[in-house]
Design an enzyme around this catalytic site. Structure first.
Site, PDB file in Angstrom:
ATOM      1  N   GLU A  91       0.828  -1.207   0.000  1.00  0.00           N
ATOM      2  CA  GLU A  91       0.000   0.000   0.000  1.00  0.00           C
ATOM      3  C   GLU A  91       0.861   1.255   0.000  1.00  0.00           C
ATOM      4  O   GLU A  91       1.946   1.272   0.571  1.00  0.00           O
ATOM      5  CB  GLU A  91      -0.863   0.061   1.267  1.00  0.00           C
ATOM      6  CG  GLU A  91      -2.004  -0.899   1.307  1.00  0.00           C
ATOM      7  CD  GLU A  91      -2.799  -0.735   2.601  1.00  0.00           C
ATOM      8  OE1 GLU A  91      -2.583   0.266   3.318  1.00  0.00           O
ATOM      9  OE2 GLU A  91      -3.616  -1.606   2.889  1.00  0.00           O
ATOM     10  N   CYS A 115       2.117  -5.557  16.388  1.00  0.00           N
ATOM     11  CA  CYS A 115       1.330  -4.674  17.247  1.00  0.00           C
ATOM     12  C   CYS A 115      -0.122  -5.152  17.232  1.00  0.00           C
ATOM     13  O   CYS A 115      -0.680  -5.426  16.167  1.00  0.00           O
ATOM     14  CB  CYS A 115       1.428  -3.230  16.766  1.00  0.00           C
ATOM     15  SG  CYS A 115       3.117  -2.593  16.755  1.00  0.00           S
ATOM     16  N   HIS A 220       2.986   4.876  21.791  1.00  0.00           N
ATOM     17  CA  HIS A 220       1.652   4.313  22.033  1.00  0.00           C
ATOM     18  C   HIS A 220       1.361   3.910  23.476  1.00  0.00           C
ATOM     19  O   HIS A 220       0.222   3.510  23.775  1.00  0.00           O
ATOM     20  CB  HIS A 220       1.369   3.123  21.107  1.00  0.00           C
ATOM     21  CG  HIS A 220       1.554   3.415  19.660  1.00  0.00           C
ATOM     22  ND1 HIS A 220       1.051   4.553  19.064  1.00  0.00           N
ATOM     23  CD2 HIS A 220       2.214   2.743  18.679  1.00  0.00           C
ATOM     24  CE1 HIS A 220       1.383   4.563  17.777  1.00  0.00           C
ATOM     25  NE2 HIS A 220       2.098   3.489  17.526  1.00  0.00           N
ATOM     26  N   ASN A 296      -8.104   3.903  13.707  1.00  0.00           N
ATOM     27  CA  ASN A 296      -8.979   3.412  12.646  1.00  0.00           C
ATOM     28  C   ASN A 296      -9.285   1.944  12.929  1.00  0.00           C
ATOM     29  O   ASN A 296      -8.388   1.104  12.853  1.00  0.00           O
ATOM     30  CB  ASN A 296      -8.302   3.550  11.280  1.00  0.00           C
ATOM     31  CG  ASN A 296      -8.211   4.993  10.825  1.00  0.00           C
ATOM     32  OD1 ASN A 296      -9.199   5.710  10.835  1.00  0.00           O
ATOM     33  ND2 ASN A 296      -7.020   5.431  10.451  1.00  0.00           N
ATOM     34  N   CYS A 340      -3.625   1.538   8.289  1.00  0.00           N
ATOM     35  CA  CYS A 340      -2.433   1.062   7.587  1.00  0.00           C
ATOM     36  C   CYS A 340      -2.520  -0.449   7.392  1.00  0.00           C
ATOM     37  O   CYS A 340      -2.701  -1.205   8.343  1.00  0.00           O
ATOM     38  CB  CYS A 340      -1.187   1.423   8.400  1.00  0.00           C
ATOM     39  SG  CYS A 340       0.348   0.926   7.619  1.00  0.00           S
TER      40      CYS A 340
END
EC number: 2.1.1.192
Length: 361
Positions: A91, A115, A220, A296, A340
Site C-alpha cells: 500500500e 502490534c 503508544h 482506525n 495502515c
C-alpha cells in the site's frame, strides 16, 4: 526478474554507465529523464544511443509496480494498492496537507512486529522491499497527477507504511539518497520523516548517519507493562533502552523527535497515562513532539475502539499543562480503507475467497 532502474542511486548510476564504457555525464542524462521528465520507458530517452538504451532494457525495468486498486477519499486522500513483480501486494497513501502533497510509503511486504491494534501485522513479513520498489511508489503517485494534467508535485514523504523501516535499514537509506538528490526529485531531507517502532540500536545508527531526515517513534504507551501488552517489540526494546537511544539521538543531532501515540479507548488514553507520558518526556520536552492519533478500527482487532473526543481532549490538555508539545493529528481517508495495511488485507481476503469459490463452485 530484472531490477528497477530506480534501485540505482546517483552514485551507483554513474558507476554503471562507466562499466558500460559510457561517459559519466550519461548518468545525469538518465537521471533527468527518470526524475525530472518522468518517462515510463527507456525508448523515450532520446539523447541516448540505441546501444545504451538496449543495455538499459536488457538489465533494468523502469517501473516494477503494477497498480491494482486506487481509492479516493472525499478529503483528497488517495490510497493505492500496488502489485510487486512477484505478485505480492503493498500500500501507498497520498495525503493532502496544508503544506503540500505528502506520500506515505511501504518498506516491507507484511510486518513481524505484531502490534495488537494494527492491520499491517495481520500478515507476517514476506520480504523487504528494495530501494527501487520504494522509490517507484513515489514515482507512480507523481505519475497519477502528471497524467491528469494537475500541476502538483509530491513535496513530503513519511516512511510509515507497512513494515518497520529500520528492519530494512540499508534499502531505506538508499531510498533517502535517491529521492533527496538535487538532480532528481529533490525532496528536501527535512521534508522526509521515518518512523520506527523502537529498534533502539538502529536509532543510534541513524543518529550517526548525519542525515537531516526527521525521526518519529511509535510509542503508544508510557510504561513497559502497557506497551508490552500492545507492542511485543517492547519486550526486546523496553522503554528504558528505547529512551536511552532517543536521548543519544537528540544529543548527537540536536534534532527533535516526534512520538506517535494512537488513542485506544480505555486502554492508553486516560489522564493517568497522560501524566506518565509527561513524566517520561520531561527531560527532552524541548526536543520532543507528540502526535495523538485517532484509531482506525480493524475488524480483526475488535478488542479496541477509538477514543471518544472528550477523552482525547482530556489527554491533550493534561499533557499540555505539563509542558508537553503535542497535537491531535488530522484524520485522512476515513471513508476508505483508512488503517495502515487495511486495503491490502481486505484485498487479499477477497482474492482468497474468489479462489475458494472457483475451486468449489
Amino acid at each position: 526478474m530484472k531490477p528497477s532502474i530506480h534501485s540505482l542511486t546517483h552514485q551507483t548510476m554513474q558507476e554503471w554507465v562507466l562499466e558500460q564504457g559510457e561517459k559519466k555525464f550519461r548518468a545525469d542524462q538518465i537521471w533527468e529523464w527518470l526524475y525530472r521528465k518522468r518517462v515510463q520507458s527507456f525508448e523515450e530517452m532520446t539523447n541516448l544511443s540505441k546501444d545504451l538504451i538496449a543495455k538499459l532494457n536488457d538489465q533494468f525495468v523502469v517501473n516494477p509496480l503494477k497498480q491494482r486498486i486506487v481509492q479516493e477519499s472525499a478529503d483528497g486522500t488517495v490510497k493505492y494498492l500496488f502489485e510487486l513483480p512477484d505478485g505480492m501486494l503493498i500500500e501507498t497513501v497520498l495525503m493532502r496537507q496544508h503544506y503540500g502533497l505528502s506520500v506515505c510509503v511501504t518498506t516491507q511486504v507484511g510486518c513481524n512486529i505484531g502490534c495488537t491494534f494494527c492491520a499491517s501485522g495481520l500478515i507476517k513479513k514476506q520480504r523487504d522491499l528494495n530501494n527501487g520498489e520504494i522509490v517507484a511508489q513515489i514515482m507512480l503517485v507523481q505519475k497519477y497527477f502528471d497524467e491528469r494534467g494537475q500541476d502538483e508535485r509530491v513535496s513530503h514523504i513519511v516512511v510509515m507504511g507497512i513494515g518497520e523501516p529500520f528492519d530494512n535499514y540499508n534499502n531505506v537509506l538508499n531510498f533517502f539518497r535517491t529521492i533527496n538528490d538535487d538532480k532528481g526529485m529533490a525532496i528536501g531531507a527535512r521534508h522526509i520523516t521515518v518512523s520506527t517502532l523502537g529498534l533502539a540500536h538502529k536509532i543510534r545508527d541513524f543518529a550517526d548517519e548525519g542525515v537531516q531526515v526527521n525521526l518519529a517513534v511509535s510509542l503508544h504507551a508510557p510504561n513497559n507493562e502497557l506497551r508490552s501488552s500492545i507492542m511485543k517489540i517492547n519486550r526486546a526494546f523496553p522503554i528504558e533502552k528505547l529512551f536511552a537511544a532517543i536521548e543519544y539521538y537528540i544529543e548527537t543531532t540536536n534534532r527533535r523527535v516526534t512520538f506517535e501515540y494512537i488513542m485506544l479507548n480505555e486502554v492508553n488514553d486516560g489522564v493517568e497515562q497522560a501524566l506518565e507520558l509527561a513524566e517520561l518526556l520531561k527531560n527532552i520536552k524541548k526536543l520532543s513532539y507528540v502526535n495523538l492519533i485517532s484509531y482506525n478500527p480493524v475488524s480483526e482487532h475488535d478488542q479496541y475502539s477509538r477514543s471518544p473526543k472528550e477523552r482525547v481532549l482530556a489527554f491533550y490538555d493534561t499533557l499540555k499543562k505539563k509542558g508537553g508539545n503535542c497535537v491531535v493529528r488530522q484524520e485522512h481517508g476515513t471513508d476508505i480503507d483508512a488503517a495502515c495495511g487495511q486495503l491490502r488485507s481486505n484485498t487479499m481476503k477477497r482474492d482468497r475467497q474468489k479462489a475458494v469459490a472457483a475451486v468449489n463452485p
